[in-house]
Motif scaffolding. Structure first.
Motif, PDB file in Angstrom:
ATOM      1  N   ALA A 160       0.835  -1.206   0.000  1.00 49.28           N
ATOM      2  CA  ALA A 160       0.000   0.000   0.000  1.00 49.28           C
ATOM      3  C   ALA A 160       0.868   1.252   0.000  1.00 49.28           C
ATOM      4  CB  ALA A 160      -0.933  -0.007   1.203  1.00 49.28           C
ATOM      5  N   ALA A 161       1.883   1.282   0.860  1.00 54.01           N
ATOM      6  CA  ALA A 161       2.774   2.439   0.918  1.00 54.01           C
ATOM      7  C   ALA A 161       3.460   2.664  -0.427  1.00 54.01           C
ATOM      8  CB  ALA A 161       3.813   2.239   2.014  1.00 54.01           C
ATOM      9  N   SER A 162       3.933   1.580  -1.041  1.00 58.75           N
ATOM     10  CA  SER A 162       4.610   1.683  -2.335  1.00 58.75           C
ATOM     11  C   SER A 162       3.673   2.237  -3.405  1.00 58.75           C
ATOM     12  CB  SER A 162       5.123   0.300  -2.753  1.00 58.75           C
ATOM     13  OG  SER A 162       5.699   0.342  -4.041  1.00 58.75           O
ATOM     14  N   GLU A 163       2.424   1.772  -3.428  1.00 57.17           N
ATOM     15  CA  GLU A 163       1.468   2.234  -4.449  1.00 57.17           C
ATOM     16  C   GLU A 163       1.036   3.670  -4.202  1.00 57.17           C
ATOM     17  OE1 GLU A 163       0.481   0.566  -7.266  1.00 57.17           O
ATOM     18  OE2 GLU A 163       2.097  -0.762  -6.630  1.00 57.17           O
ATOM     19  N   PHE A 164       0.879   4.074  -2.935  1.00 58.23           N
ATOM     20  CA  PHE A 164       0.528   5.465  -2.649  1.00 58.23           C
ATOM     21  C   PHE A 164       1.635   6.403  -3.154  1.00 58.23           C
ATOM     22  CE2 PHE A 164      -2.476   4.028   0.850  1.00 58.23           C
ATOM     23  CZ  PHE A 164      -3.602   4.579   0.259  1.00 58.23           C
ATOM     24  N   ARG A 165       2.872   5.949  -3.061  1.00 59.08           N
ATOM     25  CA  ARG A 165       3.986   6.802  -3.479  1.00 59.08           C
ATOM     26  C   ARG A 165       4.107   6.917  -5.003  1.00 59.08           C
ATOM     27  NH1 ARG A 165       6.590   5.121   1.566  1.00 59.08           N
ATOM     28  NH2 ARG A 165       6.785   7.065   2.752  1.00 59.08           N
ATOM     29  N   LYS A 166       3.360   6.134  -5.730  1.00 59.83           N
ATOM     30  CA  LYS A 166       3.372   6.222  -7.189  1.00 59.83           C
ATOM     31  C   LYS A 166       2.399   7.290  -7.711  1.00 59.83           C
ATOM     32  CE  LYS A 166       4.741   1.401  -7.918  1.00 59.83           C
ATOM     33  NZ  LYS A 166       4.311   0.075  -8.450  1.00 59.83           N
ATOM     34  N   VAL A 167       1.591   7.859  -6.819  1.00 61.26           N
ATOM     35  CA  VAL A 167       0.700   8.951  -7.234  1.00 61.26           C
ATOM     36  C   VAL A 167       1.559  10.170  -7.545  1.00 61.26           C
ATOM     37  CG1 VAL A 167      -1.158  10.494  -6.512  1.00 61.26           C
ATOM     38  CG2 VAL A 167      -1.224   8.072  -5.872  1.00 61.26           C
ATOM     39  N   GLY A 168       1.390  10.727  -8.740  1.00 65.16           N
ATOM     40  CA  GLY A 168       2.239  11.819  -9.201  1.00 65.16           C
ATOM     41  C   GLY A 168       2.055  13.113  -8.422  1.00 65.16           C
ATOM     42  N   ARG A 169       3.128  13.896  -8.360  1.00 65.54           N
ATOM     43  CA  ARG A 169       3.068  15.181  -7.654  1.00 65.54           C
ATOM     44  C   ARG A 169       2.071  16.151  -8.285  1.00 65.54           C
ATOM     45  NH1 ARG A 169       7.019  16.774  -4.127  1.00 65.54           N
ATOM     46  NH2 ARG A 169       8.625  15.226  -3.656  1.00 65.54           N
ATOM     47  N   GLU A 170       1.814  15.972  -9.568  1.00 64.52           N
ATOM     48  CA  GLU A 170       0.876  16.872 -10.245  1.00 64.52           C
ATOM     49  C   GLU A 170      -0.569  16.553  -9.925  1.00 64.52           C
ATOM     50  OE1 GLU A 170       1.224  13.224 -12.707  1.00 64.52           O
ATOM     51  OE2 GLU A 170       2.603  14.512 -11.577  1.00 64.52           O
ATOM     52  N   SER A 171      -0.817  15.432  -9.266  1.00 67.72           N
ATOM     53  CA  SER A 171      -2.184  14.997  -8.978  1.00 67.72           C
ATOM     54  C   SER A 171      -2.743  15.701  -7.744  1.00 67.72           C
ATOM     55  CB  SER A 171      -2.215  13.474  -8.749  1.00 67.72           C
ATOM     56  OG  SER A 171      -3.481  13.062  -8.282  1.00 67.72           O
ATOM     57  N   ARG A 172      -4.017  15.980  -7.782  1.00 71.12           N
ATOM     58  CA  ARG A 172      -4.686  16.546  -6.602  1.00 71.12           C
ATOM     59  C   ARG A 172      -4.690  15.561  -5.443  1.00 71.12           C
ATOM     60  NH1 ARG A 172      -9.557  14.201  -5.945  1.00 71.12           N
ATOM     61  NH2 ARG A 172     -10.349  12.954  -7.702  1.00 71.12           N
ATOM     62  N   LEU A 173      -4.449  14.278  -5.744  1.00 75.06           N
ATOM     63  CA  LEU A 173      -4.434  13.246  -4.708  1.00 75.06           C
ATOM     64  C   LEU A 173      -3.073  13.105  -4.038  1.00 75.06           C
ATOM     65  CD1 LEU A 173      -6.399  10.507  -6.691  1.00 75.06           C
ATOM     66  CD2 LEU A 173      -7.256  11.764  -4.709  1.00 75.06           C
ATOM     67  N   TYR A 174      -2.072  13.830  -4.537  1.00 72.53           N
ATOM     68  CA  TYR A 174      -0.709  13.643  -4.035  1.00 72.53           C
ATOM     69  C   TYR A 174      -0.579  13.884  -2.527  1.00 72.53           C
ATOM     70  CZ  TYR A 174       4.280  14.261  -3.339  1.00 72.53           C
ATOM     71  OH  TYR A 174       5.552  14.166  -2.860  1.00 72.53           O
ATOM     72  N   PRO A 175      -1.113  14.989  -1.962  1.00 72.04           N
ATOM     73  CA  PRO A 175      -0.968  15.184  -0.508  1.00 72.04           C
ATOM     74  C   PRO A 175      -1.585  14.045   0.305  1.00 72.04           C
ATOM     75  CG  PRO A 175      -1.690  17.215  -1.574  1.00 72.04           C
ATOM     76  CD  PRO A 175      -1.798  16.130  -2.601  1.00 72.04           C
ATOM     77  N   ARG A 176      -2.732  13.574  -0.129  1.00 71.36           N
ATOM     78  CA  ARG A 176      -3.371  12.468   0.578  1.00 71.36           C
ATOM     79  C   ARG A 176      -2.544  11.190   0.456  1.00 71.36           C
ATOM     80  NH1 ARG A 176      -9.351  11.522  -1.100  1.00 71.36           N
ATOM     81  NH2 ARG A 176      -9.261  10.320   0.832  1.00 71.36           N
ATOM     82  N   ALA A 177      -2.020  10.945  -0.739  1.00 77.04           N
ATOM     83  CA  ALA A 177      -1.232   9.735  -0.963  1.00 77.04           C
ATOM     84  C   ALA A 177       0.017   9.734  -0.089  1.00 77.04           C
ATOM     85  CB  ALA A 177      -0.854   9.630  -2.442  1.00 77.04           C
ATOM     86  N   GLU A 178       0.690  10.877   0.014  1.00 71.40           N
ATOM     87  CA  GLU A 178       1.881  10.967   0.860  1.00 71.40           C
ATOM     88  C   GLU A 178       1.528  10.754   2.334  1.00 71.40           C
ATOM     89  OE1 GLU A 178       5.466  11.602   0.500  1.00 71.40           O
ATOM     90  OE2 GLU A 178       4.681  10.495  -1.217  1.00 71.40           O
ATOM     91  N   HIS A 179       0.393  11.302   2.729  1.00 73.33           N
ATOM     92  CA  HIS A 179      -0.071  11.127   4.112  1.00 73.33           C
ATOM     93  C   HIS A 179      -0.262   9.644   4.439  1.00 73.33           C
ATOM     94  CE1 HIS A 179      -2.515  11.542   7.741  1.00 73.33           C
ATOM     95  NE2 HIS A 179      -3.452  10.827   7.147  1.00 73.33           N
ATOM     96  N   TRP A 180      -0.918   8.924   3.544  1.00 74.00           N
ATOM     97  CA  TRP A 180      -1.171   7.506   3.784  1.00 74.00           C
ATOM     98  C   TRP A 180       0.101   6.673   3.643  1.00 74.00           C
ATOM     99  CZ3 TRP A 180      -5.203   5.191   5.971  1.00 74.00           C
ATOM    100  CH2 TRP A 180      -6.398   5.923   6.077  1.00 74.00           C
ATOM    101  N   ALA A 181       0.989   7.058   2.740  1.00 71.58           N
ATOM    102  CA  ALA A 181       2.250   6.319   2.591  1.00 71.58           C
ATOM    103  C   ALA A 181       3.068   6.413   3.877  1.00 71.58           C
ATOM    104  CB  ALA A 181       3.049   6.877   1.407  1.00 71.58           C
ATOM    105  N   ARG A 182       3.152   7.615   4.445  1.00 71.16           N
ATOM    106  CA  ARG A 182       3.877   7.766   5.710  1.00 71.16           C
ATOM    107  C   ARG A 182       3.181   6.986   6.820  1.00 71.16           C
ATOM    108  NH1 ARG A 182       4.248  13.171   3.831  1.00 71.16           N
ATOM    109  NH2 ARG A 182       2.482  13.758   5.162  1.00 71.16           N
TER     110      ARG A 182
END
Length: 307
Positions: A160-182
């Motif tokens: 899950a952490a690995s896949e969340f980190r694949k969300v691109g920085r340009e995506s509106r989902l990026y802050p959420r993805a980084e939050h869940w990856a951490r």
């Protein structure tokens, strides 16, 4: 002459009435029919929306908006939690309009349906297809997010952490993805109890396993019940009351084994509870997020609060 004037007047009267009747008729065109479906969809009346979109396809099968109608039928089924019908409708869209602008969205929707059905491998297959069909698009970023969520639901934290980190920085989902990856990186720090340790302690001393599980009331009950039955067994055999001693032994075996099983089960419950509390905290923190996203090569500070 009079007869001619009368016939002319009658003709004008009938013509005027016919024109008025024609003007009173409602002509349903593509825009009106699609708008009716959209009205019901936006109102949350998804099944009536489906009816109107299907009516659109019946009246205007060759319309350039036919693929839009098919996409909205699939979306309506999904919003109505009819997963199998949504899958079928998405397949219809992909069958009739394989190059549709909604093709990637339809593949994403299929993945989300499989995710709702807890068919995680199938879900990830369709998320991967959606990314291939429209790389870099919002649909692809959403598919990447949903793939990470599928691992989260399976409790496969590292994936899950690995896949969340694949969300691109340009995506509106990026802050959420980084939050869940951490959050997934820290999940191993959650306090856990060993079921094996709880079982061994309960076998050595009834109630000790529950004490280890931090179930203090149950620990006291387990200790007192087992102590009472053991004391009764000893007293019965010392006084040569073997029948009563045998009966108490039979029941004590049940209490003793139940004490071990309950301690092991309590450790599992403790672990599930702590994980749930941790994930609930991540979800709560996810409602408010601050992050930086890249849009058209420019960094933007973004704030998000969901209530």
């Amino acid at each position: 002459m009079a007869r001619t004037i009368l016939l002319a007047s009658l003709f004008l009267l009938l013509a005027g009435g016919a024109q008025a009747q024609e003007e009173g008729k409602k002509i349903i065109d593509e825009k009106t029919q699609m708008g009716l479906g959209d009205y019901f969809f936006e109102d949350g009346d998804y099944y009536r929306a489906i009816t109107e979109y299907k009516r659109f396809l019946f009246f205007f099968p060759a319309s350039l908006r036919a693929e839009e109608a098919r996409w909205k039928i699939a979306s309506s089924y999904f919003q109505g939690k009819k997963w199998d019908q949504a899958l079928s409708a998405a397949d219809e869209l992909l069958k009739w309009h394989p190059s549709s602008p909604w093709a990637a969205e339809a593949m994403l929707l299929k993945g989300r349906c499989w995710l709702e059905k807890k068919e995680f491998s199938q879900a990830r297959h369709h998320f991967s297809r959606a990314k291939e069909m429209a790389p870099g698009s919002p649909a692809a970023q959403e598919a990447q997010w949903q793939a990470a969520v599928s691992y989260l639901q399976e409790e496969r934290w590292k994936e899950a952490a690995s896949e969340f980190r694949k969300v691109g920085r340009e995506s509106r989902l990026y802050p959420r993805a980084e939050h869940w990856a951490r959050g997934m990186d820290r999940i191993e720090e959650i306090p856990q109890k060993s079921p094996a340790t709880a079982g061994v302690l309960a076998a050595i001393l009834p109630g000790a396993g529950h004490l280890y599980d931090e179930r203090y009331r149950d620990a006291g009950i387990a200790f007192l019940l087992n102590a009472a039955f053991i004391w009764g067994m000893v007293e019965s055999f010392e006084h040569e009351n073997y029948v009563v001693g045998g009966i108490l032994t039979f029941f004590e075996l049940g209490w003793y084994s139940g004490n071990i099983y309950s301690a092991v089960s309590g450790a599992h419950k403790y672990n599930r509870k702590k994980k749930k509390e941790y994930l609930d905290l991540l979800e709560k923190e996810d409602r408010f997020a601050v992050g930086i996203t890249i849009q058209e090569k420019q960094p933007f500070l973004s704030f998000r609060y969901v209530y």
